[in-house]
Scaffold this active site. Structure first.
Site, PDB file in Angstrom:
ATOM      1  N   LYS A   2     -15.294  -8.400   5.264  1.00 19.60           N
ATOM      2  CA  LYS A   2     -14.129  -8.940   5.975  1.00 19.60           C
ATOM      3  C   LYS A   2     -14.223  -8.604   7.461  1.00 19.60           C
ATOM      4  CE  LYS A   2     -10.974  -7.987   2.070  1.00 19.60           C
ATOM      5  NZ  LYS A   2      -9.883  -7.083   1.665  1.00 19.60           N
ATOM      6  N   ARG A  38      -2.401  -5.934  -8.302  1.00 13.92           N
ATOM      7  CA  ARG A  38      -1.370  -6.933  -8.060  1.00 13.92           C
ATOM      8  C   ARG A  38      -1.338  -7.989  -9.161  1.00 13.92           C
ATOM      9  NH1 ARG A  38      -3.460  -7.441  -2.055  1.00 13.92           N
ATOM     10  NH2 ARG A  38      -5.244  -6.856  -3.290  1.00 13.92           N
ATOM     11  N   SER A  76      -3.128  -7.553   2.990  1.00  9.04           N
ATOM     12  CA  SER A  76      -3.312  -7.421   4.436  1.00  9.04           C
ATOM     13  C   SER A  76      -3.721  -8.765   5.029  1.00  9.04           C
ATOM     14  CB  SER A  76      -4.390  -6.382   4.743  1.00  9.04           C
ATOM     15  OG  SER A  76      -3.982  -5.111   4.301  1.00  9.04           O
ATOM     16  N   HIS A 130       0.839  -1.207   0.000  1.00  3.63           N
ATOM     17  CA  HIS A 130       0.000   0.000   0.000  1.00  3.63           C
ATOM     18  C   HIS A 130       0.873   1.256   0.000  1.00  3.63           C
ATOM     19  CE1 HIS A 130      -3.135  -2.566   2.348  1.00  3.63           C
ATOM     20  NE2 HIS A 130      -3.614  -2.398   1.136  1.00  3.63           N
TER      21      HIS A 130
HETATM   22  P1  ADP Z   1      -5.997  -5.959   0.782  1.00 11.30           P
HETATM   23  O1  ADP Z   1      -6.707  -6.400   2.025  1.00 11.30           O
HETATM   24  O2  ADP Z   1      -6.184  -6.949  -0.360  1.00 11.30           O
HETATM   25  O3  ADP Z   1      -4.569  -5.577   0.979  1.00 11.30           O
HETATM   26  P2  ADP Z   1      -7.159  -3.229   0.555  1.00 11.30           P
HETATM   27  O4  ADP Z   1      -8.614  -2.994   0.405  1.00 11.30           O
HETATM   28  O5  ADP Z   1      -6.572  -2.783   1.841  1.00 11.30           O
HETATM   29  O6  ADP Z   1      -6.851  -4.750   0.247  1.00 11.30           O
HETATM   30  O7  ADP Z   1      -6.371  -2.582  -0.664  1.00 11.30           O
HETATM   31  C1  ADP Z   1      -6.571  -1.248  -1.087  1.00 11.30           C
HETATM   32  C2  ADP Z   1      -6.026  -1.061  -2.467  1.00 11.30           C
HETATM   33  O8  ADP Z   1      -4.632  -1.332  -2.486  1.00 11.30           O
HETATM   34  C3  ADP Z   1      -6.629  -1.962  -3.547  1.00 11.30           C
HETATM   35  O9  ADP Z   1      -6.695  -1.201  -4.749  1.00 11.30           O
HETATM   36  C4  ADP Z   1      -5.625  -3.069  -3.670  1.00 11.30           C
HETATM   37  O10 ADP Z   1      -5.662  -3.667  -4.952  1.00 11.30           O
HETATM   38  C5  ADP Z   1      -4.330  -2.314  -3.451  1.00 11.30           C
HETATM   39  N1  ADP Z   1      -3.248  -3.148  -2.945  1.00 11.30           N
HETATM   40  C6  ADP Z   1      -3.242  -3.936  -1.859  1.00 11.30           C
HETATM   41  N2  ADP Z   1      -2.058  -4.555  -1.699  1.00 11.30           N
HETATM   42  C7  ADP Z   1      -1.269  -4.155  -2.729  1.00 11.30           C
HETATM   43  C8  ADP Z   1       0.066  -4.450  -3.159  1.00 11.30           C
HETATM   44  N3  ADP Z   1       0.822  -5.316  -2.488  1.00 11.30           N
HETATM   45  N4  ADP Z   1       0.523  -3.846  -4.290  1.00 11.30           N
HETATM   46  C9  ADP Z   1      -0.283  -2.997  -4.971  1.00 11.30           C
HETATM   47  N5  ADP Z   1      -1.541  -2.679  -4.640  1.00 11.30           N
HETATM   48  C10 ADP Z   1      -2.040  -3.237  -3.533  1.00 11.30           C
END
Ligand code: ADP
Length: 165
Positions: free
Chosen positions: A40, A89, A127, A16
């Site tokens: 979730k 991703r 996450s 993130h």
């Molecule tokens: P997650 O629980 O899958 O990490 P979030 O809702 O917190 O998901 O993710 C917020 C945004 O950040 C989404 O657009 C998600 O695709 C993106 N994201 C999450 N992890 C990564 C990563 N490792 N690299 C790039 N983008 C990410």
């Protein structure tokens, strides 16, 4: 130009943060907004996720952190933005994000979704995977910011590998 980067950020990971830093170089202002994901079960309260995000983005003067709930598109308009930033991703993200971006476009044709591709070293990070590994005593150093790692260790101490293991 102002953009909104929405997510559940439960908790914020290095993946993130990489997207945040890169989006902050593209847009004049970036609002990182915690949206609780009703699908979730949360680990951290929204307030704590916001506090951790504020701490890890303190070095970025054009980034602010907020929280909201409900529909994303009216929120984007309320804060005076017209761009939604999403991190991508893998193909598995693409299918969902593709449908979501088209639905958001239908709800408000003037709001654009911009995708930023993950950096390869974070392509496997989510996450939920971080929580799974940390809850089993695995080490997540380098995969989450230090403040998040400290919080995870308070919840689940890391099991040091013993000799020969
Ligand atoms: P997650 O629980 O899958 O990490 P979030 O809702 O917190 O998901 O993710 C917020 C945004 O950040 C989404 O657009 C998600 O695709 C993106 N994201 C999450 N992890 C990564 C990563 N490792 N690299 C790039 N983008 C990410």
């Amino acid at each position: 130009m102002k953009a909104v980067y929405p997510g559940s950020f439960d908790p914020v990971t290095a993946g993130h943060l990489d997207i945040i830093e890169r989006a902050a170089r593209i847009f004049d202002r970036l609002v990182v907004t915690v949206f609780p994901n009703p699908a979730k079960a949360p680990l951290f309260a929204v307030e704590e996720r916001v506090a951790m995000l504020r701490e890890v983005t303190r070095h970025l003067p054009n980034v602010e952190v907020d929280s909201s709930e409900g529909l994303l598109v009216p929120y984007v308009r309320r804060v005076g933005a017209r761009v939604i930033v999403k991190g991508l991703r893998a193909m598995s993200d693409f299918d969902y994000e593709f449908r979501m971006a088209l639905m958001n476009k239908k709800l408000d044709p003037e709001v654009e979704t911009v995708f930023i591709l993950t950096s390869s070293q974070y392509a496997y990070l989510s996450s939920s995977l971080i929580k799974e590994v940390a809850s089993l005593g695995g080490c997540v150093t380098g995969l989450v910011p230090p403040v998040v790692e400290r919080r995870l260790r308070e919840l689940w101490p890391v099991q040091e590998p013993g000799p020969g293991s």
